[in-house]
Scaffold this active site. Sequence first.
Site, PDB file in Angstrom:
ATOM      1  N   LEU A 218     117.911 -30.934  56.140  1.00  0.00           N
ATOM      2  CA  LEU A 218     116.813 -30.145  55.570  1.00  0.00           C
ATOM      3  C   LEU A 218     116.055 -30.929  54.517  1.00  0.00           C
ATOM      4  O   LEU A 218     115.589 -30.384  53.520  1.00  0.00           O
ATOM      5  CB  LEU A 218     117.363 -28.839  54.976  1.00  0.00           C
ATOM      6  CG  LEU A 218     118.090 -27.924  55.968  1.00  0.00           C
ATOM      7  CD1 LEU A 218     118.672 -26.711  55.263  1.00  0.00           C
ATOM      8  CD2 LEU A 218     117.151 -27.498  57.098  1.00  0.00           C
TER       9      LEU A 218
ATOM     10  N   ASN B 257     113.964 -41.778  63.532  1.00  0.00           N
ATOM     11  CA  ASN B 257     113.487 -43.050  64.101  1.00  0.00           C
ATOM     12  C   ASN B 257     114.675 -43.914  64.529  1.00  0.00           C
ATOM     13  O   ASN B 257     114.911 -44.993  64.001  1.00  0.00           O
ATOM     14  CB  ASN B 257     112.635 -43.805  63.075  1.00  0.00           C
ATOM     15  CG  ASN B 257     111.201 -43.325  63.063  1.00  0.00           C
ATOM     16  OD1 ASN B 257     110.679 -42.852  64.075  1.00  0.00           O
ATOM     17  ND2 ASN B 257     110.552 -43.414  61.919  1.00  0.00           N
TER      18      ASN B 257
ATOM     19  N   SER C  26     105.760 -37.839  64.968  1.00  0.00           N
ATOM     20  CA  SER C  26     104.766 -38.526  64.147  1.00  0.00           C
ATOM     21  C   SER C  26     103.880 -37.507  63.438  1.00  0.00           C
ATOM     22  O   SER C  26     103.542 -36.467  63.994  1.00  0.00           O
ATOM     23  CB  SER C  26     103.890 -39.437  65.012  1.00  0.00           C
ATOM     24  OG  SER C  26     102.902 -40.072  64.217  1.00  0.00           O
TER      25      SER C  26
ATOM     26  N   LYS D 155     107.920 -43.787  70.508  1.00  0.00           N
ATOM     27  CA  LYS D 155     107.668 -43.690  69.067  1.00  0.00           C
ATOM     28  C   LYS D 155     107.733 -45.071  68.411  1.00  0.00           C
ATOM     29  O   LYS D 155     106.967 -45.377  67.486  1.00  0.00           O
ATOM     30  CB  LYS D 155     108.687 -42.747  68.414  1.00  0.00           C
ATOM     31  CG  LYS D 155     108.543 -42.607  66.891  1.00  0.00           C
ATOM     32  CD  LYS D 155     107.137 -42.178  66.467  1.00  0.00           C
ATOM     33  CE  LYS D 155     107.044 -41.662  65.053  1.00  0.00           C
ATOM     34  NZ  LYS D 155     107.751 -42.361  64.010  1.00  0.00           N
TER      35      LYS D 155
ATOM     36  N   HIS E 178     104.486 -46.693  69.147  1.00  0.00           N
ATOM     37  CA  HIS E 178     103.513 -46.012  68.281  1.00  0.00           C
ATOM     38  C   HIS E 178     103.521 -46.642  66.894  1.00  0.00           C
ATOM     39  O   HIS E 178     102.477 -46.952  66.314  1.00  0.00           O
ATOM     40  CB  HIS E 178     103.884 -44.533  68.209  1.00  0.00           C
ATOM     41  CG  HIS E 178     103.254 -43.753  67.099  1.00  0.00           C
ATOM     42  ND1 HIS E 178     103.617 -43.901  65.770  1.00  0.00           N
ATOM     43  CD2 HIS E 178     102.303 -42.775  67.102  1.00  0.00           C
ATOM     44  CE1 HIS E 178     102.912 -43.094  65.018  1.00  0.00           C
ATOM     45  NE2 HIS E 178     102.104 -42.390  65.803  1.00  0.00           N
ATOM     46  N   ASN E 179     104.709 -46.863  66.341  1.00  0.00           N
ATOM     47  CA  ASN E 179     104.807 -47.436  65.000  1.00  0.00           C
ATOM     48  C   ASN E 179     104.348 -48.885  64.954  1.00  0.00           C
ATOM     49  O   ASN E 179     103.771 -49.334  63.964  1.00  0.00           O
ATOM     50  CB  ASN E 179     106.249 -47.321  64.491  1.00  0.00           C
ATOM     51  CG  ASN E 179     106.607 -45.907  64.074  1.00  0.00           C
ATOM     52  OD1 ASN E 179     105.932 -44.953  64.452  1.00  0.00           O
ATOM     53  ND2 ASN E 179     107.659 -45.759  63.306  1.00  0.00           N
TER      54      ASN E 179
ATOM     55  N   GLU F 144     100.737 -48.756  64.741  1.00  0.00           N
ATOM     56  CA  GLU F 144     100.422 -48.326  63.380  1.00  0.00           C
ATOM     57  C   GLU F 144     100.459 -49.507  62.406  1.00  0.00           C
ATOM     58  O   GLU F 144      99.562 -49.668  61.569  1.00  0.00           O
ATOM     59  CB  GLU F 144     101.436 -47.263  62.966  1.00  0.00           C
ATOM     60  CG  GLU F 144     101.314 -46.749  61.547  1.00  0.00           C
ATOM     61  CD  GLU F 144     102.448 -45.804  61.200  1.00  0.00           C
ATOM     62  OE1 GLU F 144     103.023 -45.949  60.104  1.00  0.00           O
ATOM     63  OE2 GLU F 144     102.783 -44.939  62.033  1.00  0.00           O
TER      64      GLU F 144
END
Length: 466
Positions: free
Chosen positions: A10, A101, A127, A181, A184-185, A188
């Site tokens: 959390l 990740n 993301s 992902k 994607h990074n 980025e």
Amino acid sequence: MPAEFGMIGLGTMGHNLVLNMADKGFTVCGYDRNPDQQKRLAEESAGKPVQVARTMQELVDSLTIPRRIMLLVPAGKIVDAVIDEVSPLLQPGDILIDGGNSHFTDTDKRIERLTPTGIHFTGMGVSGGEDGARSGPSMMPGGSAAGYAELKNILEKIAAKTEDGPCVTFTGNGSAGHYTKMVHNGIEYAMMQLISEVYGILKNSGGLTHSALQAIFTGWNKTELQSFLVETTAAVLAKKDEETSHPLVEMILDKAKQKGTGMWTSQSAMDLNVPLPTIDVAVSMRYLSAMKEERICAGEKYPLSKNNTTVNQQELIAHCKNALHFGFLISYAQGLQLLSAASAAYKYEINIAEIIRIWKGGCIIRSVLLNDLQKAYQQDAALTNIIQSPVFQPVFKQLQNDVASLTILAITAHQPVAALSASLQYFIAYSTARLPANLVQAQRDYFGAHTYERIDKPGSFHTDWN
């Protein structure tokens, strides 16, 4: 009331995703070892369909069948420790989701480990950061289609939305979600490095004031450069330091850090023999930026001579805009080519056009350029590189000269433009029919008898060069 979804972890992302789900009408149960995190969620979710479990058993007992449980804990050994704790409490048909990740090879191992138990393991890239988790992220789940079918309704409701639909899709088999992902990074990393280089040229060679720079990026975000990262750049440049009243960005030490996903992208590309020099350079420049003390020392040994070249600011701004457009496209080109190669090598069965679609909202690399990228892959699903696409041929022809001009100016002014230069050289090499690599192959045969191929007949050949 039984909960439809469970969240383990959390922290910022897990907390916000729980609230996002609750806002969409789903009953969610959250669990964290830290009682402070439990208390925080209980307080902030008052009046919402959110439960807070005090133990892992309590979390599992609160869920409907099949149980849907997402892990948002730090990647690595902690993920395995949580799986060890929760999996004995589950039954066949339940779904575990790793939303962190994680390295894709770890995801493959976890799928292999859990498959005999009948538990579906989903590696899902998320993301959008803190705001995205709360208001709608882009999500990239992979694993088994049966597992995704049990998650689809919830994920589509909490995802970012565009005119093309919710920004989530089943990416493919096995570790496809975490691999997507990771790529994607990597993209980025490249886009951020390109923006920083353009910022440096405008500031140092163009002599533009801070307010002018902020206005330029704000204006660019209303053009074909419209993107989350350009928008973010304008917002960063607008922020003042409360202590000094100077632009805050000027008070930040020029040492960029990283969490490793860019490096993983480069490593995987080398394993698959896919060139992505813009992403590679972006990773290397973060390492180089961290060598602050050495850079200061070297700068004293090699002071730059004053450059008296007069720069036309408006021309420079135009060149920078076009160079950034070019660099963004090359970053996407390299990342998507790697994704295509990985899909074939690892049997992911990734639909590249679908991946582009879910990147159009909620995620860090979203931009208006993705509309044409999606069009290119819809026209040709077997497209290997957007440089080959008729959608982009006129664009690259129009932009490449400005990138060359800007690179020359930067080199003359001793301004580092490694990513811009790498993008241009990649494009030139990719579109050159005959490279001087024939000499490299001749040298390899000379000292290692590695053989070579000929241009006039098939087969492998070796020469006694002496």
